[in-house]
Motif scaffolding. Structure first.
Motif, PDB file in Angstrom:
ATOM      1  N   PHE A  18       0.808  -1.221   0.000  1.00 46.58           N
ATOM      2  CA  PHE A  18       0.000   0.000   0.000  1.00 46.58           C
ATOM      3  C   PHE A  18       0.839   1.269   0.000  1.00 46.58           C
ATOM      4  O   PHE A  18       0.298   2.368  -0.002  1.00 46.58           O
ATOM      5  N   CYS A  19       2.165   1.156   0.044  1.00 45.06           N
ATOM      6  CA  CYS A  19       2.992   2.335   0.283  1.00 45.06           C
ATOM      7  C   CYS A  19       2.857   3.361  -0.835  1.00 45.06           C
ATOM      8  O   CYS A  19       2.785   3.008  -2.017  1.00 45.06           O
ATOM      9  N   HIS A  61      14.812   7.633   2.672  1.00 43.61           N
ATOM     10  CA  HIS A  61      15.756   8.744   2.683  1.00 43.61           C
ATOM     11  C   HIS A  61      15.635   9.570   3.955  1.00 43.61           C
ATOM     12  O   HIS A  61      14.550   9.959   4.358  1.00 43.61           O
ATOM     13  N   MET A  62      16.762   9.802   4.586  1.00 39.71           N
ATOM     14  CA  MET A  62      16.771  10.634   5.792  1.00 39.71           C
ATOM     15  C   MET A  62      18.130  11.299   5.879  1.00 39.71           C
ATOM     16  O   MET A  62      19.142  10.628   5.811  1.00 39.71           O
ATOM     17  N   LEU A  95       4.242  11.034  -1.454  1.00 39.62           N
ATOM     18  CA  LEU A  95       3.480  12.263  -1.618  1.00 39.62           C
ATOM     19  C   LEU A  95       4.377  13.256  -2.345  1.00 39.62           C
ATOM     20  O   LEU A  95       5.463  13.574  -1.867  1.00 39.62           O
ATOM     21  N   ARG A 106      18.117   2.536   4.229  1.00 38.10           N
ATOM     22  CA  ARG A 106      18.355   1.228   3.618  1.00 38.10           C
ATOM     23  C   ARG A 106      19.081   1.428   2.296  1.00 38.10           C
ATOM     24  O   ARG A 106      18.455   1.676   1.272  1.00 38.10           O
ATOM     25  N   PHE A 120      12.742   5.961  -0.638  1.00 41.32           N
ATOM     26  CA  PHE A 120      11.734   5.492   0.319  1.00 41.32           C
ATOM     27  C   PHE A 120      12.194   5.686   1.758  1.00 41.32           C
ATOM     28  O   PHE A 120      11.415   6.083   2.619  1.00 41.32           O
ATOM     29  N   GLN A 159       8.506   3.236   8.733  1.00 39.59           N
ATOM     30  CA  GLN A 159       8.588   2.000   9.509  1.00 39.59           C
ATOM     31  C   GLN A 159       9.968   1.802  10.113  1.00 39.59           C
ATOM     32  O   GLN A 159      10.988   2.090   9.491  1.00 39.59           O
ATOM     33  N   GLY A 166       3.383   4.239   4.741  1.00 34.07           N
ATOM     34  CA  GLY A 166       4.357   3.165   4.914  1.00 34.07           C
ATOM     35  C   GLY A 166       5.810   3.576   5.049  1.00 34.07           C
ATOM     36  O   GLY A 166       6.662   2.721   5.272  1.00 34.07           O
ATOM     37  N   HIS A 167       6.121   4.861   4.889  1.00 33.89           N
ATOM     38  CA  HIS A 167       7.530   5.255   4.839  1.00 33.89           C
ATOM     39  C   HIS A 167       8.273   5.154   6.166  1.00 33.89           C
ATOM     40  O   HIS A 167       9.460   4.888   6.175  1.00 33.89           O
ATOM     41  N   GLU A 179      13.112   8.722  14.729  1.00 33.55           N
ATOM     42  CA  GLU A 179      12.959   9.542  13.539  1.00 33.55           C
ATOM     43  C   GLU A 179      13.132   8.663  12.312  1.00 33.55           C
ATOM     44  O   GLU A 179      14.086   7.903  12.209  1.00 33.55           O
ATOM     45  N   ARG A 180      12.175   8.692  11.433  1.00 32.20           N
ATOM     46  CA  ARG A 180      12.275   8.016  10.147  1.00 32.20           C
ATOM     47  C   ARG A 180      11.653   8.929   9.097  1.00 32.20           C
ATOM     48  O   ARG A 180      11.169  10.006   9.425  1.00 32.20           O
ATOM     49  N   ASN A 181      11.672   8.465   7.841  1.00 34.47           N
ATOM     50  CA  ASN A 181      11.180   9.287   6.727  1.00 34.47           C
ATOM     51  C   ASN A 181       9.655   9.409   6.790  1.00 34.47           C
ATOM     52  O   ASN A 181       8.929   8.709   6.101  1.00 34.47           O
ATOM     53  N   MET A 182       9.182  10.303   7.648  1.00 34.34           N
ATOM     54  CA  MET A 182       7.736  10.443   7.854  1.00 34.34           C
ATOM     55  C   MET A 182       7.153  11.306   6.739  1.00 34.34           C
ATOM     56  O   MET A 182       7.644  12.394   6.483  1.00 34.34           O
ATOM     57  N   GLN A 183       6.111  10.805   6.065  1.00 40.66           N
ATOM     58  CA  GLN A 183       5.568  11.581   4.949  1.00 40.66           C
ATOM     59  C   GLN A 183       4.117  11.972   5.143  1.00 40.66           C
ATOM     60  O   GLN A 183       3.754  13.112   4.984  1.00 40.66           O
ATOM     61  N   HIS A 215      12.312  13.272   3.214  1.00 47.19           N
ATOM     62  CA  HIS A 215      12.419  13.587   4.640  1.00 47.19           C
ATOM     63  C   HIS A 215      13.607  14.473   4.974  1.00 47.19           C
ATOM     64  O   HIS A 215      14.689  14.297   4.471  1.00 47.19           O
TER      65      HIS A 215
END
Lengths: 372, 294, 257
Positions: A279-280, A310-311, A283, A317, A308, B267, B264-265, B253-257, C256
């Protein structure tokens, strides 16, 4: 409304489709388009892939003439109903900025036309249930999915011929449906053409069955339907209970097998795109050339892409192995923690449509058994 | 698809309530404060003249810059500051740059607040020890103020702050006031500069002999916010002091969208950070801490 | 309104197809012309206007000594330098000559080879000067071009996905030509952005958008072998328009912060 099973021949199936169309439904069902069975507009049962069956193996899909003139002898094709409920791209909002900098926000509220899908397989019904839980079962709801879901009418079909990559029984589902349909059909092939045993799952389904020419299903017909279901389940004899084995994957995050799979995996994301429960979404904000309006679009995304996770300086990953681990562990293991059930239904699409034929049945079994 | 213009956020024209947390609400930037060379606090009020929504410490707003995108940011103002919210932002890319560069009087959008807060309402007294590393102090500011307001609920209140250099310390002018109101505040930096007379080292070094002896670790509740390795090293020291992992909370902290547990980002193993975090109990995530590329 | 940013389009060794993509933005061209000052565009004129520009689009690869001088001069005159198309970003189809004897190639192709002055290699622009943004493709995608212009005008980075063509192919509900048709396809290695143009019409992707973010060629090459491609065929397939056996582009993530 009919409570007990009915039976009918193809002519009544045509009447059913005509009634749905009359009531304003767009009617789609499995059709042969080029080299595959895909959902496409369906006028009559003659549009179904009569006498066509499929062969599916890891990374391979082909269609063949069957020795029978059955309507539903091909298993699931490349695309699931997901395309019609959780579309690959949908608008979230438009924002316009006036000369003084004020922003006005316009949320998009979809009002899709009613859709009837014929020939939904039991695995895909379970997939719908799982997507329901994720996209409209929590405190927040994906409005596009919810609107599409509300307009849906489902005529499901039990599987008589699983493909070589089907493993619904190993996931505790199928090959017959138990809920989630308006009408459920079992095809009984015969020399004089197929007959169908039909069961209503909802009032709407029952009313539709009442409006077409049917008979009460005979004990012989019901017995034959049960035999076909048992034979189909037999065809998928699984050596491993993958539903149970999958839950243990999260205990093997340090396994060296992930890096080894990373060497075989293309990170192309075909598995996630063809999965009926994945479902991912991403945006995406874009602006007009004039810079006065901005649109947010929700598009399918995949845990196999770098963006997906990215930080800061880059993806969390980075390696392909870590992305494969995210996909498999989430699907079979941590989905239980997040949503109280497995994320896999055993449709086998990720196996068939993996260009290099990586088989999750094998990977789940061996990783969950490994020593780490 | 049909676009239904909405008269006010949270409503659609057909009268059914739209999930208000999905709808961005425009806010004016009314003040900006430069915290460090690359960190700025924006003070914002809703453009519609209403109040911002109430929130709990560490809850997150999705703060948007027109056309660029949204960043997930913990609200750094006090929970009893009802007329405005503040967000303390580090320049980390196009979105945060655009937010920081929004002029006073300019407009940003906010969705939220989202997520699980620091569990200050659920603590059974004892001592409260708070660790903030660098910008990690921003999601802690509201809970520090809340703890000071309820100071008598706790036998001891410690605020242990670290940063790379003195120049990277945020909210620096507030530390003395926190100390006066009953928090023991200690500050450490990795690298000194000219006017720094305080200790030098990493945050775990603040657990010196005296602090270790003074705090009642058996009753301690610990809240930590900072980079993952910092939270891990502090937690390791604490469990060595006898603190149960179930009494230690982190912010993840993760890639929160989307902020709605729909995309799903974000997790992290079994955790969906925007739904099950940002504040998580260490006991819940312990098996996943330190696993590479998770 | 502030002064419009100035823009130039430069041509190196190329077929002009990417410049044509700019001209093909028919309905949007007026809006673009309203917001930018187009100073130099060789599809329209042949005189070189001196002086700096805010944004340069560069088409084509570097194949001569004169090209080398020219790209350095353009870089020094440009605020942002954006390369457009497979020639500029990867060397193009003319890079097939890299690694073979250029003299032999010239003799084979030209009746009067002594007129030809060329380097031994065709190289991407980024091999010579720093490049700010790369638009992939042979030719580039109109949607990506417009997105890049819109992004620059809004002061944001353009959204240029780094993932594989397969994402776009599946999103378009296309049946995989390799799994269902046994047609060799480079989609799993190739950067998205074209909308799966070739698979949508039943053909295999030939990789004109260059390598995706983290390509893993080895398993796909084995699959091509199973599909009956010889070693030579496989090598040529992977190195036709872009070198998909080579180094991937650096990751530029979004999202992010």
């Amino acid at each position: 409304m009919y409570r007990s099973p009915r039976s009918f021949a193809a002519a009544s199936g045509n009447a059913m489709l005509a009634l749905l169309a009359e009531q304003g439904f767009e009617v789609i069902g499995p059709r042969r388009i080029d080299e595959a069975i895909v959902y496409a507009p369906l006028g009559t049962f003659d549009d179904l892939p009569i006498g066509v069956t499929d062969r599916q193996m890891p990374g391979r899909y082909s269609l063949h003439d069957s020795d029978r003139r059955s309507y539903f002898d091909a298993a699931v094709g490349p695309h699931s109903v997901k395309h019609h409920l959780h579309p690959s791209s949908s608008t979230v909002w438009d924002i316009t900025r006036s000369d003084d900098g004020a922003l006005s926000i316009e949320m998009h509220r979809p009002e899709p036309a009613p859709l009837a899908v014929i020939g939904v397989r039991p695995c895909d019904l379970v997939a719908l249930e799982k997507q329901d839980r994720v996209l409209m079962g929590g405190p927040h709801i994906n409005p596009v999915y919810a609107a599409n879901r509300r307009r849906l009418f489902i005529v499901a079909v039990n599987c008589n011929h699983p493909s070589g990559t089907c493993f619904c029984t190993a996931m505790g589902n199928g090959p017959t449906a138990v809920r989630g349909f308006d009408i459920l059909l079992t095809e009984l092939p015969g020399d004089e053409g197929s007959e169908f045993v039909a069961t209503a799952g909802t009032d709407a389904g029952g009313r539709l069955l009442e409006s077409i020419d049917t008979d009460a299903a005979t004990p012989e017909q019901l017995e034959r339907a049960a035999e076909l279901a048992a034979a189909a389940a037999d065809e998928m004899r699984a050596e491993v209970d993958l539903l149970e084995a999958g839950t243990h994957l999260k205990e093997h995050l340090d396994s060296e097998m992930w890096a080894e799979i990373g060497e075989r995996c293309l990170a192309c994301a075909n598995c996630t795109m063809s999965c009926p429960t994945c479902f991912c979404t991403d945006l995406i904000d874009t602006t007009s050339i004039a810079s006065v309006s901005s649109r947010r679009t929700r598009v399918w995304d995949s845990c196999f892409t770098g963006s997906f996770s990215h930080m800061g300086p880059g993806p969390v990953r980075g390696s392909i192995g870590s992305r494969y681990r995210q996909w498999l562990v989430h699907k079979f293991s941590t989905w239980h923690d997040q949503f109280g059930e497995s994320g896999c239904v055993g449709c086998g699409r990720c196996i068939t449509w993996c260009p290099v034929g990586i088989d999750v049945r094998r990977e789940v079994a061996r990783i969950s058994r490994s020593g780490t | 698809m049909n676009a239904a213009p909405i008269a006010q956020p949270g409503r659609d024209t057909s009268g059914t309530t739209l999930d208000s947390l999905l709808v961005p609400r425009p806010y004016h930037v009314i003040a900006k404060r430069l915290e460090t060379h690359d960190v700025t606090t924006l003070h914002v009020v809703p453009c519609d003249g209403g109040r911002p929504p109430s929130f709990k410490p560490a809850q997150v707003g999705m703060v948007g810059a027109f056309g660029v995108g949204e960043a997930a940011l913990s609200i750094s103002s006090e929970v009893h500051q009802l007329s405005q919210h503040s967000y303390t932002i580090r320049r980390a890319g196009p979105i945060t740059n655009a937010l920081i560069d929004t002029p006073i009087g300019g407009t940003v959008t906010v969705r939220g607040p989202f997520g699980r807060p620091w569990p200050i309402d659920d603590l059974d007294g004892g001592s409260l020890v708070i660790f903030g590393g660098g910008l990690g102090l921003a999601p802690l500011r509201a809970v520090i103020h809340e703890a000071l307001r309820r100071r008598s609920d706790f036998t001891d209140l410690r605020v242990l702050i670290g940063a790379r250099t003195p120049r990277d310390l945020i909210f620096r002018d507030e530390y003395a006031a926190w100390d006066e109101r009953g928090a023991h505040v200690a500050v450490i930096v990795d690298n000194r500069d000219d006017d720094w007379a305080g200790p030098i080292g990493m945050i775990p070094d603040l657990l010196d002999d005296q602090t270790r002896a003074e705090v009642d670790w058996v009753t301690a509740h610990v809240m930590i916010c900072g980079p993952d390795p910092m939270m891990a090293s502090v937690s390791k020291r604490l469990t060595g002091l006898g603190v149960e992992t179930s009494r230690i909370w982190w912010t993840m902290e993760r890639n929160m969208q989307c902020g709605n547990a729909l995309c799903g980002h974000c997790q992290f193993g079994p955790i969906i950070v925007c739904r099950d975090g940002p504040v998580v109990n260490l006991a819940d995530i312990e098996p996943y801490v330190g696993i590479e590329e998770l | 309104m502030h002064q419009r940013p100035t823009l130039a389009v430069w041509k190196f060794a190329s077929c002009d197809g990417c410049q044509l993509t700019i001209l093909n933005c028919e309905t949007e061209l007026l809006a673009i012309a309203d917001r930018v000052d187009i100073r130099w565009f060789p599809e329209a004129t042949s005189t070189m206007i001196p002086g700096p520009v805010d944004v340069s689009f560069v088409e084509g690869s570097v194949t001569t000594d004169h090209d080398v001088e020219r790209i350095h001069e353009i870089r020094s005159q440009s605020g942002l330098l954006i390369t457009i198309g497979a020639c500029a970003t990867g060397g193009g189809v003319q890079a097939l000559r890299n690694g073979v004897d250029t003299g032999d190639v010239i003799k084979t192709v030209y009746a009067d080879p002594h007129y030809i002055s060329t380097l031994d290699t065709s190289t991407p622009i980024a091999s010579h000067v720093p490049v700010d943004i790369e638009l992939q493709g042979c030719p580039i995608d109109k949607g990506q071009l417009l997105e890049t212009i819109a992004a620059l005008l809004s002061g944001r980075p353009p959204r240029l996905p780094q993932s594989s063509v397969c994402l776009e192919c599946k999103a378009a509900a296309q049946t995989c030509v390799m799994v269902a048709g046994a047609t060799p396809c480079l989609g799993p290695l190739t950067m998205a952005g074209c909308g799966a143009l070739c698979p949508v019409v039943g053909r295999g992707c030939y990789g004109c958008f260059g390598p995706m973010e983290n390509p893993n060629p080895a398993p796909l090459v084995s699959r091509f072998e199973q599909l009956g491609m010889s070693h030579g065929q496989r090598t040529r397939f992977l190195r036709s328009v872009c070198d998909l056996a080579g180094q991937p582009s650096p990751t530029t993530g979004s999202a992010h912060e």
